[in-house]
Design a protein around this motif. Structure first.
Motif, PDB file in Angstrom:
ATOM      1  N   ILE B   8       1.049  -0.909  -0.168  1.00 55.65           N
ATOM      2  CA  ILE B   8       0.364  -0.198   0.293  1.00 55.65           C
ATOM      3  C   ILE B   8       1.138   0.899  -0.172  1.00 55.65           C
ATOM      4  N   THR B   9       0.484   2.157  -0.991  1.00 53.17           N
ATOM      5  CA  THR B   9       0.805   3.557  -1.251  1.00 53.17           C
ATOM      6  C   THR B   9       0.406   4.716  -1.069  1.00 53.17           C
ATOM      7  N   LEU B  18       2.402   6.794   3.122  1.00 56.59           N
ATOM      8  CA  LEU B  18       2.299   5.066   3.727  1.00 56.59           C
ATOM      9  C   LEU B  18       3.845   4.811   1.954  1.00 56.59           C
ATOM     10  N   ASP B  19       4.273   4.263   2.087  1.00 58.17           N
ATOM     11  CA  ASP B  19       5.587   4.129   1.501  1.00 58.17           C
ATOM     12  C   ASP B  19       5.025   2.139   1.212  1.00 58.17           C
ATOM     13  N   GLU B  20       4.444   1.330   0.306  1.00 63.71           N
ATOM     14  CA  GLU B  20       4.878  -0.124  -0.151  1.00 63.71           C
ATOM     15  C   GLU B  20       4.105  -0.440   1.488  1.00 63.71           C
ATOM     16  N   VAL B  21       3.968  -0.711   1.824  1.00 64.56           N
ATOM     17  CA  VAL B  21       3.242  -1.376   3.358  1.00 64.56           C
ATOM     18  C   VAL B  21       2.805  -2.415   2.938  1.00 64.56           C
ATOM     19  N   ARG B  53      -8.686   6.015  -0.143  1.00 59.02           N
ATOM     20  CA  ARG B  53      -8.089   4.887  -1.042  1.00 59.02           C
ATOM     21  C   ARG B  53      -6.803   5.050  -1.321  1.00 59.02           C
ATOM     22  N   PRO B  54      -6.143   3.800  -1.233  1.00 56.68           N
ATOM     23  CA  PRO B  54      -4.565   4.375  -1.386  1.00 56.68           C
ATOM     24  C   PRO B  54      -4.529   4.479  -3.175  1.00 56.68           C
ATOM     25  N   ASP B  55      -3.389   4.558  -3.102  1.00 60.91           N
ATOM     26  CA  ASP B  55      -2.607   5.390  -4.576  1.00 60.91           C
ATOM     27  C   ASP B  55      -1.479   3.982  -4.959  1.00 60.91           C
ATOM     28  N   ALA B  56      -2.377   3.323  -4.640  1.00 65.72           N
ATOM     29  CA  ALA B  56      -1.513   1.752  -5.012  1.00 65.72           C
ATOM     30  C   ALA B  56      -0.988   1.099  -4.231  1.00 65.72           C
ATOM     31  N   GLY B  57      -1.425  -0.696  -4.509  1.00 69.70           N
ATOM     32  CA  GLY B  57      -1.413  -1.789  -3.807  1.00 69.70           C
ATOM     33  C   GLY B  57      -3.096  -2.175  -3.491  1.00 69.70           C
ATOM     34  N   GLY B  63      -8.982 -13.145   1.460  1.00 67.36           N
ATOM     35  CA  GLY B  63      -7.893 -13.109   0.211  1.00 67.36           C
ATOM     36  C   GLY B  63      -8.707 -13.495  -0.680  1.00 67.36           C
ATOM     37  N   GLU B  64      -9.795 -12.223  -0.448  1.00 68.65           N
ATOM     38  CA  GLU B  64     -10.522 -11.689  -1.789  1.00 68.65           C
ATOM     39  C   GLU B  64     -10.423 -10.192  -1.360  1.00 68.65           C
ATOM     40  N   ASP B  65     -10.137  -9.595  -3.532  1.00 69.35           N
ATOM     41  CA  ASP B  65      -9.275  -8.308  -3.069  1.00 69.35           C
ATOM     42  C   ASP B  65     -10.517  -7.299  -2.849  1.00 69.35           C
ATOM     43  N   ALA B  66     -10.096  -6.111  -1.969  1.00 64.50           N
ATOM     44  CA  ALA B  66     -11.711  -4.973  -1.474  1.00 64.50           C
ATOM     45  C   ALA B  66     -10.879  -4.100  -1.870  1.00 64.50           C
ATOM     46  N   THR B  67     -10.079  -3.736  -2.234  1.00 63.09           N
ATOM     47  CA  THR B  67      -9.661  -2.669  -2.592  1.00 63.09           C
ATOM     48  C   THR B  67     -10.541  -1.577  -3.308  1.00 63.09           C
ATOM     49  N   ASP B  68     -10.769  -1.458  -4.027  1.00 60.21           N
ATOM     50  CA  ASP B  68     -11.900  -1.338  -4.436  1.00 60.21           C
ATOM     51  C   ASP B  68     -14.109  -1.215  -3.687  1.00 60.21           C
TER      52      ASP B  68
END
Lengths: 370, 366
Positions: B8-9, B18-21, B53-57, B63-68
């Protein structure tokens, strides 16, 4: 700050030896940024030996003054040159003084213009985003009316509408009196006192009642919207709503918009009546136009069109006031002072927009000849 | 349910929060994010909750992607530092709110809502306050109601943002023990943010120490306290004495003291930092091998321990030593006395410039 000497600077050095810090090299902004802070971390001995210290500028001096703070006791300086001692004193005295704002010095007109443009564009984007979200939320509520939250809607109707009746009534009545009195005096010199009826009814119905009501509502209700939503933002209640699974817009904005769109036209009709009544009162009292004459003349002068021109603007104004109030509420960030600031902005913006849009309506109506 | 955080960035303008956590939180664990203010711990929590919202990561739930996924759909319970209770609702309504506002299809019947809310209020031991309003409660009570409200929607993950930050010390201590017991009872995967190392060490199954948008160390409270991975962790978890020295071929020279440090075998003539906790220093009146000579500058009794400030003879550095009150009463060290310090446990880190944690204010950074 002294100019950098032409020869390359010796790197700044600080060595802790035998209870003393030996300083050497150039302690200047260029040398320090090139070589880094040479002071070791942690507590320092209380004796600073500056006999080998080369160049020193305010940056280096500030660093040394900070280093003094990390010592256990008062620092004894050794071999310190007079000009360096002066500089250190200067920094000690002024380091806590408020620094002038970084860009206060002299920013070009172009830079200011650019910055302002960027800020305004960002703001415009935020407003559009909020408008879009609010439209979607309202649309959803219209599609599924049974999911509309009735309790907050009715509570808003009561607060924005019913509780505003006394003040709207009184002010419209007084406005009717003022218009009739001022206009009537001019008309009387021409012996045309009866025309005071035209004056009062058309002015009130077409313009004054709706504008006055909108301004009162903006001050009473728009500000309350901003304050309520803003406070909820400060206390993180808005975030809490989201985590519980509620769209804050559904709960906080949609009922407010619907309530105000419903209530403002009704308040306008009420203001129409009170304003005309005020005019009637003065016409009878000062200009010898009896109530019967007034009402007869009113029937000839006023058509439904005039009434609708006034009341038709009310929902538009309601939408403006509610949207501005809610938007400014969501814009609150930080502490309680932000709520007050945003509330002021909300009232000013709402009144401004109401008058601008009213002027636009005037142009439109005159073009359409209504 | 487990949480996985992958690279996560997050940036705010030019500032990298946050830098690539990356971090894994196994199901049912209580994990503490510990760090100084501005280290990115709250941002990380808000990203897990979906409020940011994270900028990346990626954030993965089970196990399921919940980013969005929107915060509404993540089924998280969130407890805020300042409670964020709904001021115009009673305690009961606050807790019931999350259930009441569900669409009719998934909304439990009124009787069940009542039963569930009362059960939750009993769980937080405040069922007798159901009719009150938040303004009538104390801070500790409000925070427990906030917790009940967060649990009412049956979250799969419980997130707490400095939950005890606004409370006074006594209430805070009580409440964190209570939180630990509660977690043992309900076993919801929980992440809580704190800047209080004592709190993290006492409550959490695992502690994640963060600094400047990076994770410094992940481990059980014992691991991070006993074996800090970096100088920052050493300094952040409790008091510590710092010595400057040099290390060469597996031996560190710290203020005239030669300490074997086998993990730095390959290092030649490097600057080193050595850390010793104040209670890891043995004091004695007899000189001996591996002891630093020092003069007692100050003696401060602090409740159960006594803290001595000793000026080490070779460097003039002040060393803090903590001994028990009994020991102090038996030996009665006085200020001005010459003593010998023998570190029982000393950690040596090489190359302070690259990894020293609390650098002085770099005002000249351009």
């Amino acid at each position: 700050m002294p100019d950098a000497p032409p020869e390359p600077l010796a790197p700044p050095l600080a060595e802790c030896q035998a209870g003393r810090v030996r300083l050497a090299g150039a302690w200047t902004v260029t040398a320090l940024s090139a070589h880094g802070d040479p002071l070791p971390a942690g507590e320092l001995p209380t004796c600073f030996d500056a006999s080998a210290l080369g160049a020193l500028d305010t940056t280096g001096a500030l660093l040394l003054v900070h280093a003094e703070g990390r010592c256990a006791g008062a620092v004894a300086w050794e071999g310190l040159r007079d000009e360096h001692a002066e500089l250190l004193d200067l920094v000690r005295r002024h380091r806590h003084a408020a620094a002038p704002h970084a860009d206060a010095a002299s920013v070009g007109v172009l830079a200011l213009l650019g910055r302002d443009t960027c800020r305004r564009l960002a703001e415009a984007r935020d407003i559009l985003a909020f408008l879009g979200e609010a439209c979607v939320a309202c649309w959803r509520a219209l599609l599924l009316p049974h999911r509309l939250r009735l309790t907050p809607l009715l509570a808003n109707v009561q607060r924005a509408g019913f509780e505003a009746l006394p003040i709207v009534g009184l002010l419209s009545f007084l406005m009717g009196i003022v218009i009739a009195y001022q206009g009537g005096q001019q008309l009387r010199t021409y012996g045309a006192s009866l025309f005071v009826v035209d004056l009062v009814t058309l002015t009130m119905l077409r313009e004054m009642a709706v504008i006055l009501t909108a301004i009162i509502v903006a001050g009473r209700t728009g500000s309350a919207y901003t304050a309520q939503i803003g406070t909820m933002r400060v206390t993180e209640e808005i975030d809490a709503l989201r985590t519980i699974g509620i769209r804050p817009l559904d709960l906080l904005v949609v009922p407010k918009i619907f309530a105000l769109v419903l209530v403002l036209p009704l308040l306008t009709v009420y203001a129409d009546m009170m304003g005309v009544f005020g005019g009637m009162f003065i016409a009878d009292l000062m200009f010898g136009v009896s109530f019967t004459e007034f009402l007869q003349r009113l029937e000839q002068v006023v058509s439904l069109r005039h009434f609708l021109v006034g009341v038709g603007k009310a929902p538009v104004f309601a939408l403006l006031i509610a949207l501005v109030g809610c938007y400014q509420g969501f814009k609150v960030s930080g502490g309680a002072d932000a709520v007050g600031r945003q509330t002021t902005v909300s009232v000013v913006q709402a009144i401004f927009l109401v008058i601008v849009v009213d002027a636009a309506f005037s142009v439109l109506f005159s073009a359409l000849r209504v | 349910m487990s949480i996985e955080i992958r690279n996560i960035t997050k940036r705010f303008g030019a500032y990298t929060a946050l830098d690539e956590v990356s971090l894994d939180v196994p199901a049912g664990e209580l994990v503490a994010l510990l760090g100084p203010s501005g280290c990115g711990k709250t941002t990380l929590l808000r990203i897990v909750a979906g409020m940011e919202r994270p900028d990346a990561g990626q954030v993965l739930f089970h196990g399921e992607d919940a980013t969005d996924r929107h915060v509404r759909e993540r089924q998280v319970g969130f407890v805020f530092q300042h409670y964020a209770l709904f001021q115009h609702m009673s305690v009961f309504e606050n807790v019931a709110f999350g259930l009441r506002v569900r669409p009719r299809a998934t909304r439990p019947p009124e009787a069940e809502i009542r039963e569930r809310v009362m059960k939750l209020l009993a769980l937080v031991q405040l069922d007798w306050l159901a009719g009150r309003y938040p303004a009538q409660l104390s801070g500790g009570q409000r925070q427990r109601i906030a917790l009940a409200r967060a649990l009412a929607v049956e979250p799969r993950v419980l997130l707490l943002d400095e939950p005890f930050g606004a409370l006074d010390t006594q209430v805070r201590k009580e409440l964190r023990r209570w939180l630990r017991r509660l977690h043992d009872e309900i076993h919801v995967t929980s992440v809580f943010v704190t800047h209080d190392q004592e709190e993290a060490l006492e409550v959490a199954d695992r502690v994640v120490v963060m600094n400047r948008g990076h994770i410094e160390q992940i481990g059980t409270p014992d691991e991070v306290y006993e074996h800090p991975a970096t100088p920052f962790v050493y300094q952040f978890l409790g008091n510590v004495n710092l010595f400057h020295g040099r290390v060469h071929a597996g031996v560190a020279d710290v203020g005239g003291l030669r300490v074997p440090s086998p993990e730095h075998d390959a290092v030649e003539h490097a600057a080193a930092l050595a850390y010793v906790r104040p209670h890891d220093i043995e004091l004695s009146r007899q000189p001996g091998g591996g002891a630093l000579r020092g003069t007692v500058a100050e003696v401060r009794p602090l409740g159960p321990i006594v803290r001595l400030e000793v000026i080490a003879a070779p460097t003039g550095e002040t060393v803090e030593v903590e001994i028990t009150r009994e020991r102090y009463q038996a030996e009665t060290f006085r200020s001005g006395e010459v003593l010998y310090l023998r570190p029982r446990q000393l950690r040596v880190f090489v190359n302070p410039a690259a990894n020293a944690a609390p650098e002085p204010a770099r005002d000249f950074a351009i």
